[in-house]
Each structure stands twice: as structure tokens, then as C-alpha cells.
Design an enzyme around this catalytic site. Sequence first.
Site, PDB file in Angstrom:
ATOM      1  CG  HIS A 492      -5.092   9.523   0.792  1.00  0.00           C
ATOM      2  ND1 HIS A 492      -5.923  10.086   0.022  1.00  0.00           N
ATOM      3  CD2 HIS A 492      -4.325   8.634  -0.207  1.00  0.00           C
ATOM      4  CE1 HIS A 492      -6.469   9.504  -1.188  1.00  0.00           C
ATOM      5  NE2 HIS A 492      -5.110   8.622  -1.463  1.00  0.00           N
ATOM      6  CD  GLU A 493      -1.115   8.366  -0.837  1.00  0.00           C
ATOM      7  OE1 GLU A 493      -1.042   7.106  -0.821  1.00  0.00           O
ATOM      8  OE2 GLU A 493      -1.359   8.838  -1.411  1.00  0.00           O
ATOM      9  CG  HIS A 496      -4.396   4.028  -1.489  1.00  0.00           C
ATOM     10  ND1 HIS A 496      -5.074   3.460  -2.282  1.00  0.00           N
ATOM     11  CD2 HIS A 496      -3.994   5.636  -1.570  1.00  0.00           C
ATOM     12  CE1 HIS A 496      -5.289   4.846  -2.770  1.00  0.00           C
ATOM     13  NE2 HIS A 496      -4.493   5.893  -2.633  1.00  0.00           N
ATOM     14  CG  HIS A 499      -7.753  -1.788  -0.591  1.00  0.00           C
ATOM     15  ND1 HIS A 499      -8.314  -1.181  -1.367  1.00  0.00           N
ATOM     16  CD2 HIS A 499      -9.234  -2.557  -0.303  1.00  0.00           C
ATOM     17  CE1 HIS A 499      -9.349  -1.692  -2.452  1.00  0.00           C
ATOM     18  NE2 HIS A 499      -9.726  -2.710  -2.242  1.00  0.00           N
TER      19      HIS A 499
HETATM   20 ZN    ZN Z   1      -4.745   7.906  -3.448  1.00  0.00          ZN
END
Ligand code: ZN
Length: 703
Positions: A492-493, A496, A499
Site C-alpha cells: 500500500h505505502e 503511494h 505515485h
Molecule cells: Zn494510504
Amino acid sequence: MRPFYNLLLLTVLITACENDKKNTINTMNTTNNPLMEESTLPYHAPDFGKIKNSDFKPAFLKGISEQKEAVEKIANLYNDPTFDNTVLALEKSGILLERVSNVFYGLSGAHTNDSIKAIQEEIAPKLSKLGDAIYLNDKLFNRIKIIYNKRDSLDLDSEAIKLIENYFEDFEIAGANLSAEKKETLKEYNTQLATLTTKFNQTLLEANNAGALLFTDKEALAGLSESQLKALENKEKNGWMIPLQNTTQQPLLQSLTNRETREKLFKSSWNRADGSKNDTKEIIIKIATLRAKKAGVLGFDNYAEWSLQKTMAKNAISVFDMFKGLIPAATKKAQLESEEIQKMINSKGGDFTLEPWDWNYYAEMVRKAKYDLDEDQIKPYFELKTVLEKGVFYAAEKLYGISFKSRSDIPVYHKDVMVYEVFEQNGDKLGLFYGDFFARSSKRGGAWMSNFVTQSKLYNKKPVIYNVCNFSKPAEGEAALLSFDDVSTMFHEFGHALHGFFADQQYPSLSGTAVARDFVEFPSQFNENWALYPDVLKNYAIHNKTKEQIPQALIDKIKKSGTFNQGYSLTENLAASNLDMQWHTIATDRNITDANAFEKEALHNTKLDVVHAVPPRYRSTYFSHVFGSGYAAGYYSYLWTEMLDHDTYNWFKNNGGLTRENGQRFRDMVLSRGNTLNLEKMYKDWRGSDPKIEPMLKARGLK
Ligand SMILES: [Zn+2]
């Protein structure tokens, strides 16, 4: 000019500490202060070998005064407003403040200390005042408005036009169009809110610490492993101390066999800031009613309507509509799960009704019985560094062609931090990645990503990005083994981070993750999908001792159990999201006297209290996302982006899965675009249609 509290993707907490610590940082160090100049390290990475606590305050004060000066200069220009002399000049202002903020808020989250806490307390109202001095500046706004109104005739590229629109909208939302009198009221409210938020965080921090439970009788902790006990050991107090995590449910409730201990731990969590000396009820009432009044001054019916303007959801109705579409299915599944758990309790001879503190303990038994799967079987296959390099990095390499090289020469703020340099397929440099994975007392709870350096072509800067998690640190010499939840958090992290790395913007304020809250969790939640993708899983799930690959039978079990407990998890999330929205849709003149009654009613009216043993993920009194940081009327974002995430993964599955071609398409059309496009249109263009909720319901086992 990026926002001062660069949207960290989970929360930015502004904590504080005792006033007597304030005076320890009064030296005004401006010479030899490494924050005053651009770092000369690769990628302008912060030089943690040189930065001292005493450097922050002078750098903040200088940064604030520099930005104030720059803004006033732009506002008072005699020349007619142009893109260059107004919008671009504004974008270029505040570079020192951004530099010091990026380092400071990185540390205040991941490795704080009393000096940092004191500076935070002192700086918060100053930043709030600076924000008002910029966004409520008439002359400045008038210049921006003139440019905005003729933006299409200025012969600018689309990103520059987007930059103009972005500033114009931000000023408008902040109240730039209000009368002088209303602006004064607004400033007063903003200052009060900044102080109240700091007070909430300060009180909650103390409530969390005071809520830690000390046990001196080992029997009470039956069910915990030797290594878990070792981690809890408190030699000073001659016992074991269980600290509180942010959420209502506490991870150890899954293992504790003693029902009284479970109840005690749960209640300590539930009541941490309600009825104790660290009570936050009065503060949250003040924050919520003040936010409602602020919305009123700005011309809106409630706070949510005001704050949702630049999101994908657009307004409160569409958020409540999404809830309504999910609540019946979620609570129905939670009800079935609770019946299964009750049966398990009965079969074990338990003569009691399932309570919230029993859920995870018996759910784990149900999981073992139903899927023949328990966490202890899986963990040896998930060694942290292998998961990172052969899982998280591997998936990114397959999809986006990037590669990673360890950099032990870059200074870090704590010895546990690992640094990697990231490269494009053709060898071009892409940025620096810091991974800070282990829990420690100087780190706040949760997991998050942010930038030390933001990508922008304007300054020819490549991103320096960090991920912070709170995984249990193993005893010296032992392997760091993760749960599957931890593995998902890592993916998940890093979503980011991707991105941020693929950001390809001219202007820093539009770069990478600077998008609406209900979009920013999309790349990260989407990236979680690759954790269970067969090619990826087989590559990283290697037994830490035998070095054997995870057996197919175990993979099948993990997959089969994928929808397990999803009724619970969706219901607790909906309950918290709904509480957030209820607090932020109160009328501008609403008078609330009892926070607990408000909470109870909010859950009852939406039928989110029908399954007694499923409490909200956060109670109002310790909901720091919404009362302590920037997620007010925004917690729903996680569910919103979950819809986008499954819808997108569905596209990948239907188009060949993990391929370079698919990854590149997603990178080109979404991950590299920052905030330069209309988000709904960006999504639709990439996906070929509007997002659909069915794949999410299916993934949650609700369809
Ligand atoms: Zn998040």
C-alpha cells in the site's frame, strides 16, 4: 507553494508537550544551519548527519517571514497581473518553508522528541496565520482572478492553466471572496481551530499513553508468545506493558486467552479519551461546531459541503449514497460472521454472548477451522527485506520497468531506515526511497508516505520519498517476520511512493500525490493487489529458514480465506466513516451538548449499530484522522478509492495482468499525471468507463 502540511497519506498529527520544554529551543541559529540552504547530497536529500533540533525553529521563522514578504510583494505589484509575475511567482514563493516543513513533519511523525513537539505547538498557529495572510489577501486574489478570467487567451500550456485554476479555486474555497468583516471572523475561527486541533492531539497522545495497561501477573497474558512477551517487558515496573494502538481493536486481542484481560484491554482502548482525565469530548464538540460555523461564514450549509468541493465525490449526498449502498450488505455479512463466532464460543464451552473484545480471538479460531489457516503458518514466509526487495520492488519492476539499488551512504535519521536509489529501465535516475518499517516510541501509530523532496521540472528536482510503518521489531539477531496485513501495508505505502516517483509535473504544487483525498488512496490501495498475484507471491514468499518457496496449498488457503471477516472490517470502517460525516454535516447553528449521545444516535440512525459486537474502527473521542488532522469529512476516501482500486485491478485481470505494457499504460495515464487533469475524466479515460462498485463487493465477498 505546496500546502504547509503536505498531505501525508494517513495523517499529519500536530502533537505538543509540556510548556516548560518551550524554552529549550530559543537559540536563533541561522548561520551553519543546514536547512537554510539546498542540500548538496544526491537528490537534495536532507542531511540528517548535520540537522539539529535547534535548526528547525529559526528555519521555520525565516521561511514564514520570507513567504509573507514574497506574497506581499506580489500582491502590491504595480504592473498588471500576468502568469509570470503573479501565479508563477506565488508558486515559487515559500521554498525555504517547504524545505523545512518536509524534514520537520517527516521527523515529527517518525522520530519525534520533546524539542520537536514544542516547536510544533509553537509553529501551528503561526502557519495558520500565514495561510490566512495568503488566502485572504484581497489584492493578491484580485490579481489571480484577473488571470483566471482570461486564462484561455494567454497562450499557456494545459498544466499552467491547471495551475491558475488550482490557485483560484483554493483561494475561493479558503474564503477569498468574502467581505472584510467575514474574513476577520474566518481568521478568528481558523486560529481557534488550529489551537483546538493541537489540544486534541496533545490530549489524545496523553490518553493513549495513560491507556497502556501494566500487567504483573504473567497468567493474565496467557496466549502471548515468548517474543510478544519480550517485546512488552517493562523492567522498571517489573511487569509487561501493553501500549494502545490508534484503532478501537487492539492487535493482541487476537491472542489473549484470558477473557478478563481482553475486556480490560478493549475497554481501556474504548474509554481512553472518554471519562478519564484526558477526555476529548469537549474539544471535539468545539471543533465540530466551529467547523460548522466556519462553513456558514463561507456560505455553505455544513462543513462537509464546503470541504468536499474539490473531491471526486463532490458533495455529502454522494458520500451518504455510497454508504447506503454498502451498509445493508456489510452488516448482513457481519451478522453471519457473528453467528459463526458465537457457535465457536459455544462449542468451546463458553457460556457468554459474543462481545467486541472476543471477536478477533474467536474469529481466528473460526478461520483455522474453516480454512485450516493460521498466521503462524504464514509468517515464516514473509521476511521483511525479502518482501520489500523480491515482492514490492519486483512487482514494480515487472509493471513499470524500474529497478532499485541499496544506498548505505545516504545519512538517515534513525539507524533502522533503509535507503534505495530508484532507476528507470534505461538507467536514468528516478529518485530516492527511504523505508522506515519498525515501530518505536518516538513514532506515531499507523503507516504513511510522504516526500522529503517533491518532484518538479521547475526546479529540476527528482523525488525523495519515504514510507513509514509500525511493524514489530524482532529481538536482536532474529528475522523480521510480517503478518499478511503487514505485507499488504508495505504494498500500500509503496503504491503511494510510485505515485510520487512517476510524477512528471512542471509545478510542484500539482506534482504526484497532490490530488484530492478521495483519489490519493487509489494508487496505494490498487498496489496492494499485487501482494497475492501468483508470480509476485511466489517470488517473495520464501521461508526464512528453509529458503523454500511458499507451497501452493498454503497459497490456496490464503486466497480462499480472502473474504474472511470482511463483514466486520467493512462495517467498522463504515461506522467510522459515517461518524466523520455526521459530525461534519451538522447545521451551522447546531448546539451539541453530549458527544456520546451524538455518536450513539449517528450510528443508530444509519443502522450501523445492528451488530452489537462490531464497534466503529475509531470512536469520535480518538478519531485523530478527523479531529487531529486533515481528514475531516474525508475518512470515506478509503472506501471510495477501494471502489476505484478493485475496478482497476479488474481491468488488469481482463487484460493480461502483470505486464510491462499494462503497467506503462497505467503509469502514463494515471500515475504520472499528478493533479494536472480532472480526476473523474482521468479515471474514465484510463478505464474506458466510470468506476463500478461490483468488483469491490465481490472482493469483499458481499456479492
Ligand atoms: Zn494510504
